[in-house]
Design an enzyme around this catalytic site. Structure first.
Site, PDB file in Angstrom:
ATOM      1  N   ASP A 138     -13.712  -7.686  -5.829  1.00  0.00           N
ATOM      2  CA  ASP A 138     -12.382  -8.260  -5.630  1.00  0.00           C
ATOM      3  C   ASP A 138     -11.582  -7.398  -4.662  1.00  0.00           C
ATOM      4  O   ASP A 138     -11.479  -6.183  -4.835  1.00  0.00           O
ATOM      5  CB  ASP A 138     -11.640  -8.373  -6.964  1.00  0.00           C
ATOM      6  CG  ASP A 138     -10.339  -9.149  -6.843  1.00  0.00           C
ATOM      7  OD1 ASP A 138     -10.272 -10.059  -5.995  1.00  0.00           O
ATOM      8  OD2 ASP A 138      -9.393  -8.845  -7.592  1.00  0.00           O
TER       9      ASP A 138
ATOM     10  N   MET B   3     -14.912  -2.013 -10.399  1.00  0.00           N
ATOM     11  CA  MET B   3     -16.195  -2.700 -10.384  1.00  0.00           C
ATOM     12  C   MET B   3     -16.069  -4.033  -9.669  1.00  0.00           C
ATOM     13  O   MET B   3     -15.023  -4.682  -9.725  1.00  0.00           O
ATOM     14  CB  MET B   3     -16.678  -2.917 -11.829  1.00  0.00           C
ATOM     15  CG  MET B   3     -17.968  -3.716 -11.955  1.00  0.00           C
ATOM     16  SD  MET B   3     -19.381  -2.926 -11.163  1.00  0.00           S
ATOM     17  CE  MET B   3     -19.784  -1.669 -12.374  1.00  0.00           C
TER      18      MET B   3
ATOM     19  N   SER C 230      -9.105  -1.627  -9.894  1.00  0.00           N
ATOM     20  CA  SER C 230      -9.561  -2.137 -11.187  1.00  0.00           C
ATOM     21  C   SER C 230      -9.924  -0.951 -12.070  1.00  0.00           C
ATOM     22  O   SER C 230      -9.082  -0.091 -12.307  1.00  0.00           O
ATOM     23  CB  SER C 230     -10.741  -3.101 -11.002  1.00  0.00           C
ATOM     24  OG  SER C 230     -11.064  -3.733 -12.224  1.00  0.00           O
ATOM     25  N   THR C 231     -11.170  -0.853 -12.545  1.00  0.00           N
ATOM     26  CA  THR C 231     -11.558   0.196 -13.484  1.00  0.00           C
ATOM     27  C   THR C 231     -11.246   1.586 -12.927  1.00  0.00           C
ATOM     28  O   THR C 231     -11.679   1.936 -11.830  1.00  0.00           O
ATOM     29  CB  THR C 231     -13.061   0.110 -13.798  1.00  0.00           C
ATOM     30  OG1 THR C 231     -13.384  -1.230 -14.158  1.00  0.00           O
ATOM     31  CG2 THR C 231     -13.425   1.061 -14.929  1.00  0.00           C
TER      32      THR C 231
ATOM     33  N   HIS D 136      -6.034  -4.773 -12.084  1.00  0.00           N
ATOM     34  CA  HIS D 136      -6.566  -5.631 -13.144  1.00  0.00           C
ATOM     35  C   HIS D 136      -6.181  -5.070 -14.508  1.00  0.00           C
ATOM     36  O   HIS D 136      -6.553  -3.954 -14.854  1.00  0.00           O
ATOM     37  CB  HIS D 136      -8.093  -5.726 -13.046  1.00  0.00           C
ATOM     38  CG  HIS D 136      -8.576  -6.350 -11.773  1.00  0.00           C
ATOM     39  ND1 HIS D 136      -9.816  -6.096 -11.240  1.00  0.00           N
ATOM     40  CD2 HIS D 136      -7.974  -7.225 -10.919  1.00  0.00           C
ATOM     41  CE1 HIS D 136      -9.970  -6.779 -10.124  1.00  0.00           C
ATOM     42  NE2 HIS D 136      -8.864  -7.469  -9.900  1.00  0.00           N
TER      43      HIS D 136
END
Length: 342
Positions: free
Chosen positions: A284, A281, A161-162, A187
């Site tokens: 997931d 973050m 993600s991030t 993501h």
């Protein structure tokens, strides 16, 4: 606890004022300054010392990307890029931005408020925890690894993600064409995953594309789940792996979800897989990675020292889902080492 101090850099006065008004409605955020161009932004950074900056890519006097390249080495500051649908956003991430949001084509204040509340504010809060010192834009080339095990029954699954766009590139660029088929969930908003896949395809030895239902998972090929409202699943059909991309509700607040992919890999591939969880973050992918490990797969988590946000890998590690914690530059080598033992 003091609010997150935000600098808004946006040349459109209307959009700028709407951002300020709506961001300030959240008690956890305070817009301390605004700027119309990078020169005003530089002065505001020195004067107000913001915690996070939002940055339009298209700015007068100097592009947002050039500004980032000059800024980050001198003033390490978490930056959220607000971008129209363009591959320039990946240049911004490479230049040091933590994350991005797609600029909305809104037709009402309600839509704009929804965008700020559900997307921009979430990204700002995540960015305020990011470790900017962990952003590395120059990565040493790894010694070329090779695969001693042959066959199409192996698969590598990656979730991030991030900070993940650059982390995924750092790993995938070190894979050769002999690597088993790779499936990835990053993501990302709808429309950007296709451009990201093309970018990776142009820069890596492996072939990369945005996934579609029926795509086969082949050695030397990477399939990236499309952003939007669909999840990607690994399935086995007539003894061969392929993917299904289909609509579904958000899982852990995300669609596509890393957990959905990893759980499907655990079911379809069992012990013939390697699972990798990278910076991001939240949690997931953690439960899915644990399912993979319980099914006999080998698992790797990015270590805290190289994560932009040590969230997803930490949750996975705390659950017991991570077999090996590795620095980002060592993950490709560990992947080959594990595959060669299968």
């Amino acid at each position: 606890m003091r609010p997150i101090r935000v600098l808004v850099v946006e040349d459109s006065i209307v959009f700028r004022e709407l951002l300020v008004q709506n961001l300030n409605r959240d008690p956890a955020v305070q817009v301390v300054a605004t700027a119309r161009d990078p020169f005003e932004a530089r002065d505001a950074i020195l004067a107000y010392k913001p915690d996070v900056m939002t940055l339009d890519v298209e700015l007068p006097r100097m592009s947002g990307i050039e500004f980032l390249r000059k800024l980050i080495p001198q003033y390490p500051l978490p930056v959220i890029v607000i971008s129209a649908l363009s591959d320039k956003v990946f240049d911004a991430l490479n230049a040091g931005a933590v994350d991005f949001v797609a600029k909305p084509a809104v037709s009402s204040r309600a839509q704009l408020q929804d965008f700020i509340r559900n997307e921009l504010l979430v990204k700002i809060k995540i960015a305020s925890t990011a470790k900017i010192g962990n952003i590395k834009r120059t990565v040493m080339e790894q010694e070329q690894q090779s695969l001693s095990v042959k066959g199409n029954n192996l698969v590598v699954a990656i979730g991030a993600s991030t900070g993940g766009t650059e982390a995924i590139f750092s790993v995938v660029k070190d894979y050769g064409t002999d690597i088993p088929g790779i499936v990835i969930v990053q993501h990302m908003p709808q429309g950007f995953t296709g451009m990201y896949a093309k970018r990776l395809n142009d820069q890596c030895r492996v072939q990369v594309k945005e996934a579609q239902t029926g795509d086969r998972v082949l050695p030397g090929h990477v399939l990236i789940a499309p952003g939007g409202d669909m999840h990607m699943h690994l399935v086995k059909v007539n003894g061969a792996y392929q993917v299904e991309v289909k609509k579904g509700p958000k899982v852990n607040g995300h669609c596509p979800s890393v957990d959905v992919l990893f759980e499907s890999v655990a079911k379809a591939a069992g012990p013939h897989a390697v699972g990798i969880i990278l910076t991001g973050m939240g949690g997931d992918g953690a439960k899915g990675l644990l399912a993979m490990r319980k099914a006999g797969a080998r698992t790797i988590g990015q270590d805290e020292s190289t994560c932009i946000v040590y969230g997803m890998p930490k949750v996975a590690y705390d659950l017991g889902a991570v077999e090996y914690q590795e620095k980002l530059t060592d993950i490709a080598g560990r992947t080959y080492a594990l595959l060669n033992k299968m």
